[in-house]
Motif scaffolding. Structure first.
Motif, PDB file in Angstrom:
ATOM      1  N   SER A 210       0.820  -1.196   0.000  1.00  0.00           N
ATOM      2  CA  SER A 210       0.000   0.000   0.000  1.00  0.00           C
ATOM      3  C   SER A 210       0.861   1.257   0.000  1.00  0.00           C
ATOM      4  O   SER A 210       1.918   1.309   0.643  1.00  0.00           O
ATOM      5  CB  SER A 210      -0.902  -0.004   1.238  1.00  0.00           C
ATOM      6  N   GLU A 378      -3.296  -1.734  -2.708  1.00  0.00           N
ATOM      7  CA  GLU A 378      -2.634  -0.438  -2.585  1.00  0.00           C
ATOM      8  C   GLU A 378      -3.469   0.584  -1.815  1.00  0.00           C
ATOM      9  O   GLU A 378      -2.968   1.653  -1.453  1.00  0.00           O
ATOM     10  CB  GLU A 378      -2.323   0.111  -3.976  1.00  0.00           C
ATOM     11  N   ASN A 379      -4.723   0.264  -1.534  1.00  0.00           N
ATOM     12  CA  ASN A 379      -5.582   1.198  -0.821  1.00  0.00           C
ATOM     13  C   ASN A 379      -5.619   0.949   0.688  1.00  0.00           C
ATOM     14  O   ASN A 379      -6.345   1.642   1.407  1.00  0.00           O
ATOM     15  CB  ASN A 379      -7.010   1.127  -1.375  1.00  0.00           C
TER      16      ASN A 379
END
Length: 434
Positions: A210, A378-379
């Protein structure tokens, strides 16, 4: 004659697959009159679970847990050997044991949970001859032996005091963060004189992690004295060091390769679509679409983790989230694969694979740890960092990933429950965080 469920592999996914299958078989036979026997067999090189997520730590030789008693009390048959071939047409697998004896094993349902290996690109000269790794127990033990021998190398030897981690992903970062502490515990090495370098080909650290965790990672690496070189690829390795794509030669006797993993080669023997890591793209119940008697779990399977009703995982991969090659996914995948293999064999409905526990928990050695909550992409958002996140990582490494105890058969089998086990783990995790 008994029907047979064969599980290839005794890693996280393989162990859980066997327990889940045996649990459902026993539960079903208790609830209705048994019509036939079903035998669950695990085939693996060793009757132990290698604690692969801990191989970056010191004392790597102790990072395994025996499975013999667990298999014995739960009625799971173990066959020592390495599977060489899968014959989809005749539904048989062939294995060879340590003595070279070959055996054939028929199956009615097969669970492929053979794991993965570190990628060794052929276009990096000297890689296989001169590098170290932590992807398997034997490679981690080899690295530890090398580190302990470094004090016997003359201090003036070029590269003796420099360690280079090739790859700034999840594994590479945990290795790099742990090394300063490990080196400090080796008599004859001076922490102040040792240099640890991470080389990552991407322009960002942890490209698969992330975005929210990267600033903390870089700050921690700087605090630990670990150098980070981004936008660089290792192009060759020789006995005295590594050369980068920038043309720099860094002297080191300890290049540690962590740049990527690929699914076990056995996946290539099963018909069906493979992803870029060689994993079998499976249906929502972890079945191989072109080989209906085969299920896959762990690092051999590319499985949907979202709950969209669109089942076209192959033609629209960017619209979905998929499992990662980690024990976070391997444990629940094993539960579902084993359960579904047994259910399918007994004419029961299979379950749709669901991944409840998601996120990123990264060990940063003496810098603590970091926990980012979300969907494992990635969030993810940082929830805990530094010393506050360390107890969670310690619980994962020292409790969560270990096999269930063999002295309580009911609890051991219930560990394979794909529905209840997840929620129990969530409650344990919440108690650690709180």
């Amino acid at each position: 004659m008994a029907k047979k469920i064969v599980v290839i592999g005794a890693g996280f996914a393989g162990m859980m697959s066997a327990l889940a299958a045996q649990r459902l078989i026993r539960k079903t036979q208790q609830e209705r009159e048994p019509t036939e026997d079903i035998e669950v067999t695990v085939i693996a090189p060793d009757e132990k679970l290698v604690l692969r997520p801990r191989l970056y730590e010191e004392n790597s030789g102790s990072m395994s847990a025996p499975l013999g008693d667990l298999f014995k009390v739960t009625g799971i048959r173990f066959v020592q050997g390495s599977v060489e071939t899968i014959d989809v047409e005749t539904q048989q697998v062939a294995s060879v044991d340590a003595a070279g004896t070959r055996s054939t094993h028929p199956y009615d349902r097969l669970v492929l949970a053979a794991g993965s290996d570190v990628v060794l690109p052929s276009d990096v000269p000297g890689l296989s001859q001169h590098s170290f790794a932590v992807d398997h127990l034997h490679s981690a033990i080899r690295l530890e032996g090398h580190l302990k021998r470094l004090p016997s190398v003359p201090a003036t030897t070029s590269g003796r005091n420099t360690l280079v981690i090739c790859g700034g992903g999840y594994t590479g970062l945990e290795v790099a963060a742990e090394l300063p502490g490990r080196l400090a515990n080796i008599p004859g090495l001076s922490k102040d004189n040792m240099r640890v370098i991470v080389i990552e080909r991407a322009d960002i650290i942890g490209p698969d992690l992330s975005a929210s965790v990267r600033p903390f990672i870089l700050q921690t690496m700087e605090r630990l004295g670990v150098e980070v070189k981004l936008g660089n690829a290792v192009t060759s390795i020789d006995a005295g060091g590594i050369t980068t794509s920038a043309g720099e030669h860094i002297g080191t006797l300890t290049p540690i390769w962590t740049a990527g993993t690929v699914a076990a080669p056995l996946t290539q023997q099963v018909p069906g679509v493979k992803d870029q890591f060689g994993r079998l793209v499976v249906d929502t119940d972890l079945r191989c679409p072109e080989s209906k008697a085969i299920f896959a779990a762990g690092d051999t399977a590319c499985a949907r983790t979202d709950e969209s009703d669109d089942d076209d995982a192959v033609s629209s991969p960017t619209q979905h989230q998929y499992s990662k090659m980690s024990c976070q996914h391997a444990l629940p995948m094993g539960r579902y694969a084993g359960h579904n293999a047994a259910a399918d064999l007994m004419g029961l409905p299979t379950l749709r694979y669901s991944q409840v526990m998601l996120g990123t928990v990264l060990d940063l050695g003496q810098g603590g740890a970091i926990f980012a909550a979300g969907c494992g992409d990635e969030n993810d958002v940082v929830a805990l960092s530094g010393v506050e996140a360390k107890p969670l990582k310690r619980w994962i490494n020292e409790t969560l990933i270990y096999p269930p105890r063999a002295d309580d058969i009911a609890r051991a089998l219930e560990a394979g429950n794909p529905l209840v086990g997840v929620f129990d783990l969530m409650q344990q995790k919440d108690s650690i965080i709180c």
